[in-house]
Design an enzyme around this catalytic site. Structure first.
Site, PDB file in Angstrom:
ATOM      1  N   HIS A 191      -6.730   4.805 -45.232  1.00 57.10           N
ATOM      2  CA  HIS A 191      -5.428   5.186 -45.808  1.00 57.10           C
ATOM      3  C   HIS A 191      -4.394   4.086 -45.627  1.00 57.10           C
ATOM      4  O   HIS A 191      -3.189   4.360 -45.561  1.00 57.10           O
ATOM      5  CB  HIS A 191      -4.954   6.492 -45.160  1.00 57.10           C
ATOM      6  CG  HIS A 191      -5.893   7.626 -45.405  1.00 57.10           C
ATOM      7  ND1 HIS A 191      -5.953   8.313 -46.591  1.00 57.10           N
ATOM      8  CD2 HIS A 191      -6.872   8.146 -44.618  1.00 57.10           C
ATOM      9  CE1 HIS A 191      -6.903   9.228 -46.519  1.00 57.10           C
ATOM     10  NE2 HIS A 191      -7.477   9.156 -45.340  1.00 57.10           N
ATOM     11  N   ARG A 221       0.821  -1.226   0.000  1.00 58.37           N
ATOM     12  CA  ARG A 221       0.000   0.000   0.000  1.00 58.37           C
ATOM     13  C   ARG A 221       0.849   1.267   0.000  1.00 58.37           C
ATOM     14  O   ARG A 221       0.324   2.376  -0.131  1.00 58.37           O
ATOM     15  CB  ARG A 221      -0.929   0.016   1.219  1.00 58.37           C
ATOM     16  CG  ARG A 221      -1.896  -1.154   1.315  1.00 58.37           C
ATOM     17  CD  ARG A 221      -2.765  -1.045   2.566  1.00 58.37           C
ATOM     18  NE  ARG A 221      -3.584   0.147   2.503  1.00 58.37           N
ATOM     19  CZ  ARG A 221      -4.770   0.189   1.884  1.00 58.37           C
ATOM     20  NH1 ARG A 221      -5.235  -0.882   1.272  1.00 58.37           N
ATOM     21  NH2 ARG A 221      -5.484   1.287   1.840  1.00 58.37           N
ATOM     22  N   ASN A 241      -4.428   7.226   6.596  1.00 58.28           N
ATOM     23  CA  ASN A 241      -4.449   6.891   5.172  1.00 58.28           C
ATOM     24  C   ASN A 241      -5.598   7.673   4.568  1.00 58.28           C
ATOM     25  O   ASN A 241      -6.755   7.471   4.939  1.00 58.28           O
ATOM     26  CB  ASN A 241      -4.656   5.387   4.955  1.00 58.28           C
ATOM     27  CG  ASN A 241      -4.906   5.083   3.471  1.00 58.28           C
ATOM     28  OD1 ASN A 241      -4.344   5.749   2.602  1.00 58.28           O
ATOM     29  ND2 ASN A 241      -5.756   4.117   3.196  1.00 58.28           N
ATOM     30  N   GLY A 242      -5.306   8.580   3.655  1.00 62.49           N
ATOM     31  CA  GLY A 242      -6.359   9.376   3.017  1.00 62.49           C
ATOM     32  C   GLY A 242      -5.816  10.753   2.691  1.00 62.49           C
ATOM     33  O   GLY A 242      -4.607  10.971   2.667  1.00 62.49           O
TER      34      GLY A 242
END
Ligand code: AGP
Length: 607
Positions: free
Chosen positions: A502, A28, A101-102
């Site tokens: 093309h 993480r 965490n954030g």
């Protein structure tokens, strides 16, 4: 994305267990790490930059007293990877320690308010404001959990936090909003963590906290409260039956599939970067004499899409240039009136850095978009924006593509405000639509996954594909091709659909799979003509269409329906998802490992 871990033990030292928990959360984030424990009326903290084993060898993270501890392994979003920015963060008194965490979206405003109240900050990390808010609330609240609850009501953004206090040596308070937080229960003690791999070897009994819940873990067990009302609420203990390896992938068979399904959250996190970074970048782009975008691989495809958005929404011409060709292709045009916007998930791609260094040598202004704070690109950029995707373990870029593009689209809209291409009203309307894109992504992941699996089994044996789109969808087509090419080893083609007559059309024969990215936008009428050309040559037509587009559906052998109401410039964010899934399932059908494709590295740091 970071990893947090905490434990309250009935005997023995907490620090070694915290370190072990962090080791299992390194997927993480791993640019810095720290541990805090509580003992004898004090909080003890050790933290530094570097991977867990390096910092442990240097500081001996186990040598911290106490049976209550928290820890953090970081993927920097605010504040480069430096010792002072590593978690845990403490308040002025040193009695409160927080791991998080954030993203605290309003940390600039909160920091200003707290400094006016004479709080002294040591870091540039957004998390530190939480420690000082708790310090403030402790003067009024009757308990640690009440202080945390009231502090978090000031915070806008996302969080999974764990908090310890010197005067509360027997407990941890944790809380959750959007970032995952799970509590482990055992006879030896209680654990709180970002993810279950951290304590699966200790217990298989878990309580998954929900958004706006705050909990207190102690040797008396766990108590959960509603963060808004403060009322205690019941919780459910679940028995975990995942293997440790499966747990690390959240139950998905591969990291790539997990990361494809993480995209709604990755896009939300990408939208959390503070406005001030865009306000610093937009004027440079709006006023530049010439603008080049440069990158490699998937990041280059994000630049191609961004060039359409910067033209349509921003009112400027920004030329996307593959980084390895930058010097030869546009070198003579680069001068001090040039702005170069470099995009690199790793921030370390050698070709991209070479282009950036060249541009700097010519006096150009270099801007950066990257996923890695403290990477070379951040150091070479005058201004950079973090895409906040967290580590991407799969070699094939998925969530980092949609995160990058989310940042680039928001930047294009900011430029449009400055050039007058967008009125304030149009800007605000589009901003609302962009904020809704994570929900659109979640809806597509839910509705198309099974159908894509069927398509993959039907076409897995084909020896080539061509991906076609018009306008900004040509970038989506290029990215879909790269995915299938790099993880299923199928030599695919991708073209702006108008280019097919093309040359490419010579390849088309009965059953040749042509994948059309065909949203209901300004290019739809012409793309129908291209589809008819392929049908006339009995190609197998697979179309990505807006739901209900019966006309294109009837011309197609297979089709996948995307939600209505996606602004044209935002379509790559959503239409790329089925193409990522198609590549993933075909790779698996062919017996390959999508996480580790042959010959490829996650970051190409050689030229
Ligand atoms: C994409 O799936 C590949 N992993 C590769 O093309 C990658 O996008 C390219 O190497 C650029 O990497 P960067 O974004 O880290 O600079």
């Amino acid at each position: 994305m970071c990893g947090i871990f905490g434990c309250v033990l009935n005997e023995g030292d907490a620090a070694p267990l915290v370190r072990e928990g962090l080791k299992r959360l390194e997927y993480r984030g791993y640019d810095s790490v720290g541990v805090a424990t509580v003992w004898d009326g004090k909080v003890f903290v050790k933290k530094d930059v570097g991977k867990l084993d390096e910092v442990h060898a240097k500081l001996n993270l186990d040598d911290l007293p106490g049976c209550v501890g928290i820890g953090h392994t970081r993927w920097a979003t605010h504040g480069a990877p430096e010792q002072v920015n590593a978690h845990p963060h403490t308040d002025c008194t040193g009695e409160v320690a927080v791991v998080h965490n954030g993203i605290v979206e309003n940390f600039v405003e909160l920091k200003r308010m707290l400094e006016q109240k004479r709080h002294v900050f040591r870091s540039r990390c957004d998390t530190e404001v939480i420690a000082h808010l708790i310090e403030d609330e402790l003067k009024k609240a009757g308990s640690l959990i009440e202080a945390v609850r009231r502090a978090l009501r000031e915070v806008k953004g996302s969080y999974a936090i764990a908090v310890v206090h010197a005067k509360h040596p027997d407990r941890i308070v944790c809380a959750r909003l959007e970032s995952p937080l799970v509590i482990g229960l055992s006879s030896r003690g209680m654990y709180c963590s970002s993810d279950i791999p951290s304590f699966l070897h200790l217990t298989r009994r878990a309580v998954f906290l929900q958004d706006y819940q705050v909990a207190e873990i102690s040797l008396n067990g766990v108590r959960v409260y509603d963060l808004i009302t403060g009322k205690e609420i019941p919780y459910e203990v679940q028995q975990l039956d995942l293997s440790e390896e499966a747990a690390e992938k959240s139950g998905y068979p591969h990291f790539m599939l997990k990361e494809i399904f993480e995209q709604p959250q990755a896009m939300k996190n990408a939208l959390r970067t503070h406005e001030l970074y865009y306000d610093l970048m937009a004027p440079a782009l709006a006023n530049a004499k010439r603008v080049f975008l440069t990158a490699c691989g998937t990041s280059y495809h994000a630049c191609v899409a961004a060039s359409y958005a910067l033209s349509e929404l921003g009112g400027i011409t920004a030329q996307p240039v593959i980084a390895s060709e930058f010097i030869n292709y546009v070198g003579p045009a680069v001068d001090e009136e040039t702005v170069v916007l470099a995009v690199s998930q790793s921030g370390e791609t050698a070709d991209t850095l070479s282009a950036v260094r060249f541009a700097r040598s010519k006096g150009a202004t270099v801007l950066g978009v990257t996923n890695v704070m403290g990477s070379s690109l951040t150091r070479l950029s005058t201004v950079y924006i973090g895409q906040n995707s967290g580590p991407e373990i799969g070699v094939a870029a998925t969530k980092t593509f949609t995160a990058q593009l989310t940042v680039l689209l928001r930047l294009a809209m900011k430029v449009g405000l400055r050039t007058g291409t967008l009125s304030q009203e149009s800007y605000e309307g589009l901003s609302e639509r962009l904020l809704a894109m994570p929900d659109y992504a979640a809806k597509v992941l839910e509705t198309v996954d099974e159908r894509v699996k069927l398509l993959a089994s039907k076409y897995a044996d084909r020896q080539s594909f061509c991906f076609l789109g018009r306008g900004i969808s040509s970038a989506t087509a290029m990215e879909g091709r790269l995915k299938l090419l790099e993880i299923a080893y199928i030599p695919c083609l991708a073209y702006p659909a108008g280019e097919s007559k093309h040359g490419f059309i010579a390849v088309v024969e009965k059953g040749y799979p042509t994948v059309f990215v065909a949203p209901n936008d300004s290019t739809r009428t012409k793309i129908i003509g291209n589809i008819m050309e392929m049908k006339a040559r009995e190609a197998s037509v697979i179309s990505l269409i807006e739901e209900g587009d019966r006309e294109i559906a009837e011309f197609s052998d297979d089709y996948l329906e995307m939600p209505k109401g996606i602004p044209e410039m935002f379509t790559p964010l959503i239409y790329v998802i089925p193409l990522q899934l198609l590549a993933y399932y075909i790779s698996v059908y062919r017996g390959y490992d999508p996480d580790k494709p042959r010959n490829l590295a996650k970051s190409v740091t050689v030229q």
